[in-house]
Design a protein around this motif. Structure first.
Motif, mmCIF file in Angstrom:
data_model
loop_
_atom_site.group_PDB
_atom_site.id
_atom_site.type_symbol
_atom_site.label_atom_id
_atom_site.label_comp_id
_atom_site.label_asym_id
_atom_site.label_seq_id
_atom_site.Cartn_x
_atom_site.Cartn_y
_atom_site.Cartn_z
ATOM 1 N N UNK A 107 0.818 -1.202 0.000
ATOM 2 C CA UNK A 107 0.000 0.000 0.000
ATOM 3 C C UNK A 107 0.852 1.253 0.000
ATOM 4 N N UNK A 108 1.951 1.237 0.732
ATOM 5 C CA UNK A 108 2.854 2.393 0.750
ATOM 6 C C UNK A 108 3.435 2.653 -0.627
ATOM 7 N N UNK A 109 3.826 1.597 -1.311
ATOM 8 C CA UNK A 109 4.462 1.737 -2.625
ATOM 9 C C UNK A 109 3.464 2.051 -3.744
ATOM 10 N N UNK A 110 2.232 1.555 -3.616
ATOM 11 C CA UNK A 110 1.276 1.695 -4.707
ATOM 12 C C UNK A 110 0.345 2.898 -4.578
ATOM 13 N N UNK A 111 0.304 3.503 -3.420
ATOM 14 C CA UNK A 111 -0.646 4.624 -3.244
ATOM 15 C C UNK A 111 0.078 5.945 -3.178
#
Length: 111
Positions: A107-111
Motif C-alpha cells: 500500500x505504501x508503494x502503490x498509493x
C-alpha cells in the motif's frame, strides 16, 4: 489511485489489524490480501487497458512493469489468503502479522 479507493484499502487494512488483535487470524490474512488487491488494481488501471481478473496474472502485470518485489509480495499474500479461506491449516499470529506487513509495504508503494 483515487482518494476513495485509497481510503477504502487503508480501512480494510485497519480491519485486518483489528482482526489480528482479536485473534481472528484467518480473517486478518484475507483482509490484508484484499486491501492489496484493491490497491494493485487501482495502481494498474492507469497503466494498462485490460486488467486481468486472475490474481497471478495481475501480479505478472506488476512484475512486467518493473515492480517484481511488489509482485512477489502480492503472490505471497494471495497464497496465504487461499490457505486462510480454503485450507485446512488455521492461520496463526505470525501469519497475520506477516500478511499485514506485506500489505502495508504494498500500500505504501502503490498509493
Amino acid at each position: 489511485m483515487s482518494n476513495k479507493l485509497r481510503e477504502k484499502a487503508l480501512l480494510i487494512l485497519k480491519e485486518a489489524q483489528k482482526d489480528s488483535e482479536i485473534k481472528c487470524y484467518n480473517k486478518a490474512v484475507s483482509a490484508a490480501y484484499f486491501a492489496t488487491r484493491m490497491a494493485t488494481e487501482s495502481f494498474l488501471a492507469n497503466r494498462i487497458q485490460n486488467l486481468p481478473r486472475r490474481d497471478d496474472k495481475l501480479a505478472n502485470v506488476l512484475r512486467n512493469l518493473g515492480f517484481a518485489p511488489l509482485a512477489d509480495k502480492l503472490l505471497l499474500l494471495y497464497e496465504q489468503r487461499k490457505k486462510a479461506d480454503y485450507g485446512e491449516r488455521i492461520m496463526n499470529k505470525k501469519d497475520s502479522e506477516d500478511a499485514i506487513l506485506y500489505a502495508e509495504t504494498l500500500l505504501t508503494k502503490l498509493t
